[in-house]
Design a protein around this motif. Structure first.
Motif, mmCIF file in Angstrom:
data_model
loop_
_atom_site.group_PDB
_atom_site.id
_atom_site.type_symbol
_atom_site.label_atom_id
_atom_site.label_comp_id
_atom_site.label_asym_id
_atom_site.label_seq_id
_atom_site.Cartn_x
_atom_site.Cartn_y
_atom_site.Cartn_z
ATOM 1 N N ILE A 245 3.567 -3.939 -8.472
ATOM 2 C CA ILE A 245 3.219 -4.061 -7.061
ATOM 3 C C ILE A 245 3.032 -5.537 -6.727
ATOM 4 N N SER A 246 3.640 -5.935 -5.640
ATOM 5 C CA SER A 246 3.638 -7.343 -5.259
ATOM 6 C C SER A 246 2.429 -7.701 -4.404
ATOM 7 N N GLY B 298 12.645 -5.182 -1.282
ATOM 8 C CA GLY B 298 11.729 -4.449 -2.150
ATOM 9 C C GLY B 298 12.406 -3.288 -2.841
ATOM 10 N N LEU B 299 11.755 -2.778 -3.876
ATOM 11 C CA LEU B 299 12.236 -1.598 -4.590
ATOM 12 C C LEU B 299 11.520 -0.377 -4.027
ATOM 13 N N PRO C 202 3.145 -4.965 7.559
ATOM 14 C CA PRO C 202 1.955 -5.042 6.714
ATOM 15 C C PRO C 202 1.612 -3.725 6.017
ATOM 16 N N ALA C 203 2.099 -2.602 6.532
ATOM 17 C CA ALA C 203 1.832 -1.305 5.898
ATOM 18 C C ALA C 203 2.459 -1.223 4.505
ATOM 19 N N LEU C 204 3.442 -2.066 4.220
ATOM 20 C CA LEU C 204 4.091 -2.070 2.906
ATOM 21 C C LEU C 204 3.369 -2.968 1.906
ATOM 22 N N ASP C 205 2.548 -3.881 2.409
ATOM 23 C CA ASP C 205 1.856 -4.844 1.545
ATOM 24 C C ASP C 205 1.015 -4.115 0.497
ATOM 25 N N GLY C 206 1.164 -4.551 -0.745
ATOM 26 C CA GLY C 206 0.373 -3.986 -1.843
ATOM 27 C C GLY C 206 0.806 -2.609 -2.291
ATOM 28 N N ALA D 76 8.066 -6.497 -4.433
ATOM 29 C CA ALA D 76 8.960 -7.402 -3.703
ATOM 30 C C ALA D 76 9.799 -8.098 -4.767
ATOM 31 N N ILE D 77 11.122 -7.927 -4.684
ATOM 32 C CA ILE D 77 11.982 -8.463 -5.741
ATOM 33 C C ILE D 77 12.747 -9.710 -5.311
#
Length: 138
Positions: A69-70, A80-81, A104-108, A112-113
């Motif tokens: 997790i990034s 992202g994956l 921001p809902a994707l953060d954490g 992130a690749i």
């Protein structure tokens, strides 16, 4: 971002080098995101199943098994994956998404690749069923 998600980046790069993404279609496109990575998307007769496929027997690979997790923010251009709803990040396999607007809902929640360095205007024009003709890894 191999420093953030080394196993995830290595996995996607390996798939790309072996032609896994060649001929696949973007199966999920929304104003905020475009997603690709389901080998079933090569077959227009399976359009109702797009988004459910993985690398599986095609590449003899299994999900990564590690949740990298990034800590990076999912801003415009981040790649992202993905993993399917109801699954854990450890079950992520081969589907990647490109963020078209900050989310921001994707953060954490995702690895992130990488990020789009040039060509976001092209990403903005992606439509469902657009095909990846080829992938080159440098």
């Amino acid at each position: 971002f191999p420093e953030d998600a080394p196993k995830t980046v290595a996995r996607v790069v390996d798939l790309a080098k072996h032609g896994f993404y060649r001929g696949q279609r973007f199966h999920w496109v929304q104003p905020a995101v475009a997603q690709v990575g389901d080998p079933q998307s090569r077959d227009m007769t399976k359009v109702n199943d797009w988004g459910r496929g993985g690398s599986g027997a095609l590449t003899r690979q299994v999900p990564i098994g590690v949740a990298e997790i990034s800590k990076r923010k999912f801003v415009r251009g981040i790649v992202g994956l993905a993993y399917q709803n109801g699954q854990k990040p450890e079950q992520a396999d081969c589907q990647i998404f490109i963020v078209k607007i900050a989310n921001p809902a994707l953060d954490g929640k995702y690895a992130a690749i990488g990020r789009v360095i040039t060509g976001m205007a092209v990403v903005d024009k992606i439509e469902k069923e657009d095909m990846i003709k080829d992938v080159k890894v440098r």
